[in-house]
Design a protein around this motif. Structure first.
Motif, PDB file in Angstrom:
ATOM      1  N   GLY A 209       0.796  -1.214   0.000  1.00  0.00           N
ATOM      2  CA  GLY A 209       0.000   0.000   0.000  1.00  0.00           C
ATOM      3  C   GLY A 209       0.829   1.264   0.000  1.00  0.00           C
ATOM      4  N   LEU A 210       1.995   1.217  -0.665  1.00  0.00           N
ATOM      5  CA  LEU A 210       2.914   2.347  -0.658  1.00  0.00           C
ATOM      6  C   LEU A 210       2.996   3.014  -2.024  1.00  0.00           C
ATOM      7  CD1 LEU A 210       5.853   0.771   1.389  1.00  0.00           C
ATOM      8  CD2 LEU A 210       4.013   2.242   2.232  1.00  0.00           C
ATOM      9  N   ASP A 211       3.217   4.320  -1.994  1.00  0.00           N
ATOM     10  CA  ASP A 211       3.438   5.091  -3.211  1.00  0.00           C
ATOM     11  C   ASP A 211       4.910   4.987  -3.597  1.00  0.00           C
ATOM     12  OD1 ASP A 211       2.967   6.740  -5.334  1.00  0.00           O
ATOM     13  OD2 ASP A 211       2.216   8.430  -4.161  1.00  0.00           O
ATOM     14  N   TRP A 212       5.296   5.613  -4.727  1.00  0.00           N
ATOM     15  CA  TRP A 212       6.672   5.516  -5.228  1.00  0.00           C
ATOM     16  C   TRP A 212       7.700   6.014  -4.228  1.00  0.00           C
ATOM     17  CZ3 TRP A 212       9.864   9.725  -5.525  1.00  0.00           C
ATOM     18  CH2 TRP A 212       9.263  10.981  -5.420  1.00  0.00           C
ATOM     19  N   ASN A 213       7.320   6.994  -3.376  1.00  0.00           N
ATOM     20  CA  ASN A 213       8.269   7.601  -2.446  1.00  0.00           C
ATOM     21  C   ASN A 213       8.297   6.916  -1.086  1.00  0.00           C
ATOM     22  OD1 ASN A 213       5.837   8.408  -1.389  1.00  0.00           O
ATOM     23  ND2 ASN A 213       6.081  10.574  -1.862  1.00  0.00           N
ATOM     24  N   GLY A 214       7.616   5.784  -0.970  1.00  0.00           N
ATOM     25  CA  GLY A 214       7.612   5.058   0.285  1.00  0.00           C
ATOM     26  C   GLY A 214       6.502   5.453   1.232  1.00  0.00           C
ATOM     27  N   MET A 215       5.755   6.492   0.885  1.00  0.00           N
ATOM     28  CA  MET A 215       4.634   6.919   1.707  1.00  0.00           C
ATOM     29  C   MET A 215       3.414   6.040   1.423  1.00  0.00           C
ATOM     30  SD  MET A 215       5.413   9.511   3.609  1.00  0.00           S
ATOM     31  CE  MET A 215       6.451  10.962   3.750  1.00  0.00           C
ATOM     32  N   PRO A 216       2.551   5.831   2.420  1.00  0.00           N
ATOM     33  CA  PRO A 216       1.307   5.098   2.157  1.00  0.00           C
ATOM     34  C   PRO A 216       0.474   5.812   1.102  1.00  0.00           C
ATOM     35  CG  PRO A 216       1.700   5.287   4.518  1.00  0.00           C
ATOM     36  CD  PRO A 216       2.708   6.175   3.845  1.00  0.00           C
ATOM     37  N   ASN A 217      -0.249   5.044   0.314  1.00  0.00           N
ATOM     38  CA  ASN A 217      -1.117   5.633  -0.702  1.00  0.00           C
ATOM     39  C   ASN A 217      -2.078   6.635  -0.063  1.00  0.00           C
ATOM     40  OD1 ASN A 217      -0.011   4.076  -2.762  1.00  0.00           O
ATOM     41  ND2 ASN A 217      -1.467   2.410  -2.461  1.00  0.00           N
ATOM     42  N   GLY A 218      -2.215   7.786  -0.702  1.00  0.00           N
ATOM     43  CA  GLY A 218      -3.115   8.811  -0.197  1.00  0.00           C
ATOM     44  C   GLY A 218      -2.469   9.803   0.745  1.00  0.00           C
ATOM     45  N   MET A 222       4.704  14.972   4.837  1.00  0.00           N
ATOM     46  CA  MET A 222       5.254  14.315   6.012  1.00  0.00           C
ATOM     47  C   MET A 222       4.356  14.524   7.226  1.00  0.00           C
ATOM     48  SD  MET A 222       7.809  12.379   6.495  1.00  0.00           S
ATOM     49  CE  MET A 222       8.620  11.556   7.863  1.00  0.00           C
ATOM     50  N   ALA A 223       3.708  15.679   7.306  1.00  0.00           N
ATOM     51  CA  ALA A 223       2.801  15.930   8.427  1.00  0.00           C
ATOM     52  C   ALA A 223       1.649  14.927   8.428  1.00  0.00           C
ATOM     53  CB  ALA A 223       2.267  17.358   8.354  1.00  0.00           C
ATOM     54  N   GLU A 224       1.093  14.646   7.256  1.00  0.00           N
ATOM     55  CA  GLU A 224       0.032  13.650   7.156  1.00  0.00           C
ATOM     56  C   GLU A 224       0.552  12.265   7.544  1.00  0.00           C
ATOM     57  OE1 GLU A 224      -1.645  13.702   3.261  1.00  0.00           O
ATOM     58  OE2 GLU A 224      -2.175  15.823   3.333  1.00  0.00           O
ATOM     59  N   TYR A 225       1.794  11.987   7.155  1.00  0.00           N
ATOM     60  CA  TYR A 225       2.393  10.683   7.472  1.00  0.00           C
ATOM     61  C   TYR A 225       2.577  10.522   8.976  1.00  0.00           C
ATOM     62  CZ  TYR A 225       5.459   6.631   6.710  1.00  0.00           C
ATOM     63  OH  TYR A 225       6.011   5.381   6.696  1.00  0.00           O
ATOM     64  N   GLU A 226       3.069  11.569   9.648  1.00  0.00           N
ATOM     65  CA  GLU A 226       3.251  11.511  11.096  1.00  0.00           C
ATOM     66  C   GLU A 226       1.913  11.279  11.798  1.00  0.00           C
ATOM     67  OE1 GLU A 226       5.905  11.432  12.806  1.00  0.00           O
ATOM     68  OE2 GLU A 226       7.507  12.177  11.515  1.00  0.00           O
ATOM     69  N   THR A 227       0.857  11.925  11.302  1.00  0.00           N
ATOM     70  CA  THR A 227      -0.470  11.729  11.886  1.00  0.00           C
ATOM     71  C   THR A 227      -0.924  10.286  11.732  1.00  0.00           C
ATOM     72  OG1 THR A 227      -1.072  14.031  11.430  1.00  0.00           O
ATOM     73  CG2 THR A 227      -2.878  12.475  11.790  1.00  0.00           C
ATOM     74  N   LYS A 228      -0.680   9.714  10.561  1.00  0.00           N
ATOM     75  CA  LYS A 228      -1.062   8.317  10.323  1.00  0.00           C
ATOM     76  C   LYS A 228      -0.263   7.372  11.214  1.00  0.00           C
ATOM     77  CE  LYS A 228      -1.051   4.639   6.853  1.00  0.00           C
ATOM     78  NZ  LYS A 228      -2.234   4.006   7.450  1.00  0.00           N
ATOM     79  N   ILE A 229       1.035   7.617  11.344  1.00  0.00           N
ATOM     80  CA  ILE A 229       1.873   6.767  12.193  1.00  0.00           C
ATOM     81  C   ILE A 229       1.353   6.773  13.627  1.00  0.00           C
ATOM     82  CG2 ILE A 229       4.166   6.549  13.234  1.00  0.00           C
ATOM     83  CD1 ILE A 229       5.291   7.604  10.563  1.00  0.00           C
ATOM     84  N   LYS A 230       1.039   7.967  14.129  1.00  0.00           N
ATOM     85  CA  LYS A 230       0.533   8.084  15.499  1.00  0.00           C
ATOM     86  C   LYS A 230      -0.773   7.323  15.663  1.00  0.00           C
ATOM     87  CE  LYS A 230      -0.840  11.473  18.993  1.00  0.00           C
ATOM     88  NZ  LYS A 230      -1.026  12.921  19.296  1.00  0.00           N
ATOM     89  N   ALA A 231      -1.677   7.469  14.691  1.00  0.00           N
ATOM     90  CA  ALA A 231      -2.967   6.782  14.771  1.00  0.00           C
ATOM     91  C   ALA A 231      -2.793   5.270  14.703  1.00  0.00           C
ATOM     92  CB  ALA A 231      -3.881   7.266  13.646  1.00  0.00           C
ATOM     93  N   ASP A 232      -1.911   4.803  13.810  1.00  0.00           N
ATOM     94  CA  ASP A 232      -1.670   3.365  13.688  1.00  0.00           C
ATOM     95  C   ASP A 232      -1.073   2.797  14.966  1.00  0.00           C
ATOM     96  OD1 ASP A 232      -2.637   3.455  11.129  1.00  0.00           O
ATOM     97  OD2 ASP A 232      -0.673   3.335  10.149  1.00  0.00           O
TER      98      ASP A 232
END
Length: 242
Positions: A209-218, A222-232
């Motif tokens: 479920g990762l995009d080309w840059n290693g981030m999850p799809n969608g 980086m701020a969105e990624y940190e929020t997702k990591i915290k929630a997960d």
């Protein structure tokens, strides 16, 4: 098992047991089992090497290791003194020039939450400078060293292939002004081995479920990624333990 973790965590134990610099990639000779925020990690952004008892970090060092240990027939390298050191020279240029500058260009262009025009301009200009160095060298030759492809050429291919994303251009425009670099890159990416590697990469990224840059799809910043990591992480900690 694949687990997302944030930037601060790669600066701490257990990751620094693999890479003292707190960066990826790292190479570890076995599967450790550590506990981090109650999540069991059997692999932390590491390349497993089951055949030798060695720990390696830094991409250039990993490339040198793989070439020395597994390239017994000297296919993507030379045995002669001059060519050996010229390959190493270009690898050093890739790890000290292309990698950091392309990475910063990608960060400020794509991932950074705040758009900073001066930073974007600086690092996109550096992408052009790196391409310019390569363009000049390739004026009278097809490969960086000698008359055939070597690991020195291959080292540049993955970042060059993402120049369009780094520069926010259409794929067909990513080498504008650098025809020799484009032709050199296309000689590499037209090879069956490259196509197979990229197909494998795309499949594995898609499965995760990762995009080309290693981030999850969608995830776009980086701020969105940190929020997702915290929630997960909170969800995993709250889940009933078996």
């Amino acid at each position: 098992m694949i687990v997302s973790f944030n930037f601060e965590e790669i600066k701490q134990k257990p990751f620094i047991y693999i890479n003292l610099n707190g960066r990826v990639p790292g190479e570890y000779p076995f599967k450790p089992k550590w506990h981090l925020h109650k999540l069991e990690l059997t692999q932390i952004q590491a390349i497993e090497e089951p055949n030798t008892d060695i720990t390696i970090w830094e991409s250039g060092a990993i490339i040198n290791y793989l070439i020395e240990v597994y390239d017994k027939k000297h296919v993507p390298r030379y045995e002669t003194l001059k060519e050996r050191h010229r390959c190493n020279q270009w690898l050093h240029f890739q790890v000290s020039g292309q990698g950091p500058y392309f990475g910063q260009a990608g960060w400020f262009t794509v991932l950074h939450a705040e758009k900073l025009p001066s930073a974007i301009e600086r690092y996109q200009n550096e992408v052009g400078r790196i391409h310019g160095v390569l363009e000049g060298w390739l004026q009278e030759r097809e490969w960086l060293v000698g008359d055939r492809i070597t690991y020195a050429d291959i080292a540049f291919a993955t970042w060059n292939d993402r120049s369009d994303a780094v520069l926010q251009r259409a794929p067909e425009d990513k080498f504008n002004g650098f025809p020799r670099v484009q032709a050199w890159h296309e000689r590499m990416t037209s090879r069956p081995s490259w196509k197979k590697a990229m197909e494998t990469r795309a499949r594995l990224m898609d499965e995760q479920g990762l995009d080309w840059n290693g981030m999850p799809n969608g995830i776009n910043t980086m701020a969105e990624y940190e929020t997702k990591i915290k929630a997960d992480r909170e969800e995993a900690v709250a889940a009933p333990q078996e």
